[in-house]
Design a protein around this motif. Sequence first.
Motif, PDB file in Angstrom:
ATOM      1  N   GLU A   1      -6.440  -4.393   1.551  1.00  0.00           N
ATOM      2  CA  GLU A   1      -6.214  -3.005   1.143  1.00  0.00           C
ATOM      3  C   GLU A   1      -7.086  -2.597  -0.041  1.00  0.00           C
ATOM      4  N   GLU A   2      -7.297  -3.509  -1.012  1.00  0.00           N
ATOM      5  CA  GLU A   2      -8.096  -3.130  -2.172  1.00  0.00           C
ATOM      6  C   GLU A   2      -9.580  -3.041  -1.830  1.00  0.00           C
ATOM      7  N   THR A   3     -10.060  -3.931  -0.964  1.00  0.00           N
ATOM      8  CA  THR A   3     -11.457  -3.856  -0.529  1.00  0.00           C
ATOM      9  C   THR A   3     -11.710  -2.543   0.201  1.00  0.00           C
ATOM     10  N   ASP A   4     -10.832  -2.198   1.129  1.00  0.00           N
ATOM     11  CA  ASP A   4     -10.964  -0.940   1.864  1.00  0.00           C
ATOM     12  C   ASP A   4     -10.897   0.250   0.923  1.00  0.00           C
ATOM     13  N   TYR A   5      -9.992   0.198  -0.055  1.00  0.00           N
ATOM     14  CA  TYR A   5      -9.854   1.299  -1.010  1.00  0.00           C
ATOM     15  C   TYR A   5     -11.155   1.516  -1.788  1.00  0.00           C
ATOM     16  N   LEU A   6     -11.737   0.432  -2.285  1.00  0.00           N
ATOM     17  CA  LEU A   6     -12.960   0.574  -3.074  1.00  0.00           C
ATOM     18  C   LEU A   6     -14.144   0.968  -2.204  1.00  0.00           C
ATOM     19  N   TYR A   7     -14.196   0.482  -0.965  1.00  0.00           N
ATOM     20  CA  TYR A   7     -15.235   0.951  -0.038  1.00  0.00           C
ATOM     21  C   TYR A   7     -15.135   2.468   0.140  1.00  0.00           C
ATOM     22  N   SER A   8     -13.911   2.967   0.320  1.00  0.00           N
ATOM     23  CA  SER A   8     -13.704   4.411   0.485  1.00  0.00           C
ATOM     24  C   SER A   8     -14.094   5.160  -0.784  1.00  0.00           C
ATOM     25  N   LEU A   9     -13.751   4.597  -1.940  1.00  0.00           N
ATOM     26  CA  LEU A   9     -14.065   5.242  -3.216  1.00  0.00           C
ATOM     27  C   LEU A   9     -15.575   5.340  -3.427  1.00  0.00           C
ATOM     28  N   ILE A  10     -16.280   4.256  -3.149  1.00  0.00           N
ATOM     29  CA  ILE A  10     -17.738   4.270  -3.305  1.00  0.00           C
ATOM     30  C   ILE A  10     -18.371   5.274  -2.345  1.00  0.00           C
ATOM     31  N   THR A  11     -17.878   5.306  -1.106  1.00  0.00           N
ATOM     32  CA  THR A  11     -18.419   6.230  -0.112  1.00  0.00           C
ATOM     33  C   THR A  11     -18.135   7.677  -0.484  1.00  0.00           C
ATOM     34  N   GLU A  12     -16.893   7.959  -0.882  1.00  0.00           N
ATOM     35  CA  GLU A  12     -16.484   9.330  -1.199  1.00  0.00           C
ATOM     36  C   GLU A  12     -17.178   9.849  -2.459  1.00  0.00           C
ATOM     37  N   SER A  13     -17.253   9.001  -3.479  1.00  0.00           N
ATOM     38  CA  SER A  13     -17.804   9.446  -4.763  1.00  0.00           C
ATOM     39  C   SER A  13     -19.324   9.368  -4.818  1.00  0.00           C
TER      40      SER A  13
ATOM     41  N   ASN B   1      -8.867  11.341  -5.521  1.00  0.00           N
ATOM     42  CA  ASN B   1      -7.593  11.465  -4.807  1.00  0.00           C
ATOM     43  C   ASN B   1      -7.540  10.624  -3.526  1.00  0.00           C
ATOM     44  N   ILE B   2      -8.054   9.406  -3.587  1.00  0.00           N
ATOM     45  CA  ILE B   2      -8.057   8.499  -2.435  1.00  0.00           C
ATOM     46  C   ILE B   2      -6.752   7.720  -2.411  1.00  0.00           C
ATOM     47  N   ARG B   3      -6.267   7.420  -1.213  1.00  0.00           N
ATOM     48  CA  ARG B   3      -5.031   6.672  -1.050  1.00  0.00           C
ATOM     49  C   ARG B   3      -5.300   5.362  -0.307  1.00  0.00           C
ATOM     50  N   PHE B   4      -4.392   4.399  -0.482  1.00  0.00           N
ATOM     51  CA  PHE B   4      -4.485   3.132   0.233  1.00  0.00           C
ATOM     52  C   PHE B   4      -4.134   3.327   1.706  1.00  0.00           C
ATOM     53  N   ASP B   5      -4.790   2.570   2.553  1.00  0.00           N
ATOM     54  CA  ASP B   5      -4.464   2.541   3.977  1.00  0.00           C
ATOM     55  C   ASP B   5      -3.158   1.766   4.142  1.00  0.00           C
ATOM     56  N   GLU B   6      -2.104   2.439   4.578  1.00  0.00           N
ATOM     57  CA  GLU B   6      -0.778   1.818   4.630  1.00  0.00           C
ATOM     58  C   GLU B   6      -0.619   0.848   5.796  1.00  0.00           C
ATOM     59  N   LYS B   7      -1.653   0.701   6.621  1.00  0.00           N
ATOM     60  CA  LYS B   7      -1.646  -0.335   7.655  1.00  0.00           C
ATOM     61  C   LYS B   7      -2.187  -1.652   7.122  1.00  0.00           C
ATOM     62  N   LEU B   8      -2.749  -1.627   5.901  1.00  0.00           N
ATOM     63  CA  LEU B   8      -3.328  -2.814   5.286  1.00  0.00           C
ATOM     64  C   LEU B   8      -2.498  -3.253   4.090  1.00  0.00           C
TER      65      LEU B   8
ATOM     66  N   SER C   1       0.823  -1.212   0.000  1.00  0.00           N
ATOM     67  CA  SER C   1       0.000   0.000   0.000  1.00  0.00           C
ATOM     68  C   SER C   1       0.854   1.258   0.000  1.00  0.00           C
ATOM     69  N   LEU C   2       1.911   1.249   0.806  1.00  0.00           N
ATOM     70  CA  LEU C   2       2.824   2.384   0.855  1.00  0.00           C
ATOM     71  C   LEU C   2       3.373   2.704  -0.524  1.00  0.00           C
ATOM     72  N   ASN C   3       3.827   1.682  -1.238  1.00  0.00           N
ATOM     73  CA  ASN C   3       4.461   1.918  -2.533  1.00  0.00           C
ATOM     74  C   ASN C   3       3.455   2.199  -3.632  1.00  0.00           C
ATOM     75  N   ARG C   4       2.253   1.671  -3.523  1.00  0.00           N
ATOM     76  CA  ARG C   4       1.206   2.088  -4.463  1.00  0.00           C
ATOM     77  C   ARG C   4       0.877   3.561  -4.274  1.00  0.00           C
ATOM     78  N   ASN C   5       0.877   4.027  -3.037  1.00  0.00           N
ATOM     79  CA  ASN C   5       0.616   5.443  -2.793  1.00  0.00           C
ATOM     80  C   ASN C   5       1.713   6.321  -3.383  1.00  0.00           C
ATOM     81  N   ILE C   6       2.958   5.844  -3.328  1.00  0.00           N
ATOM     82  CA  ILE C   6       4.039   6.573  -3.987  1.00  0.00           C
ATOM     83  C   ILE C   6       3.758   6.683  -5.481  1.00  0.00           C
ATOM     84  N   GLY C   7       3.308   5.566  -6.072  1.00  0.00           N
ATOM     85  CA  GLY C   7       2.948   5.596  -7.481  1.00  0.00           C
ATOM     86  C   GLY C   7       1.814   6.565  -7.764  1.00  0.00           C
TER      87      GLY C   7
END
Length: 274
Positions: free
Chosen positions: A172-184, A155-162, A67-73
């Motif tokens: 991490e991907e499930t949490d990311y998409l949950y956040s994306l659906i909620t935010e958007s 502009n959502i980022r991955f949770d770096e604890k996951l 997650s950390l390195n995907r966020n760098i990307g």
Amino acid sequence: MISLITATLGRTEPIKFLLESLSRQTYKDFELLIIDQNQHYKVREIINTHGAGLKIKYIRNSQKGLSLNRNIGLNHSKGEIIGFPDDDCYYAPNVLENIVNAFNKNIDISFCATNWYDSIIKGQPARCFIEDTITKKDVYKKCISFNVFIRHKWNIRFDEKLGVGAQFGAGEETDYLYSLITESGLNGYFISSGGVFHPVETNRNETKIYNYAVGQGAVWKKDLIFRNNWRSIIDGITTSIRYLLSGLKHRNFTLARITISGFYKGFCNYHLDK
């Protein structure tokens, strides 16, 4: 433009197949960001040999964590659409074109997912569905990071604890998409043409099973607290019951014990940021 983000560690040879598949894409307006966590420079050598004609950003980072390195990307990406190919997957030639067409035709979606085929048993479906809307309840079944493409506007980022290399080794991907659906406020869409090829894990060891369960437990807690979704408690209970019933049916409680204990640890030990 599409930005593809690959965080790599411990693999080199499979990256050749990803690069070769990208060179055959019918849609050409994309960049590939490779975040290399290895101590050696073999990945860069492969890029130099097999990446001719591709727009590649090569980034080195000694700190480990998917997650950390995907966020760098994400921080270095320029695309309006983002994908997350793993370092051991490759694309069918029309994938990127299909993704762009799907976003153009469906302006009220926040992400797309596409078919996943086993790259070991060629053409064997792993997660293949009919074209349809992806709601939050479908995410866990239909989406895994390497078959998902997102609109970058939120502009959502991955949770770096996951995720792999983090405290909670999955989810991490499930949490990311949950956040994306909620935010958007928007759902996703599943595309049934084309696909991503990636090995299917057939023999997960107990450690990996446990780590996946810990990540899932952490996601349930985040969903309960951050997104005020009380259904996460029901999901946790019903999933645990299914594992218990499976243990009864097969007279083998090892998998149930490992998985349920992982759920419990992830749910109890995930602490919310202040």
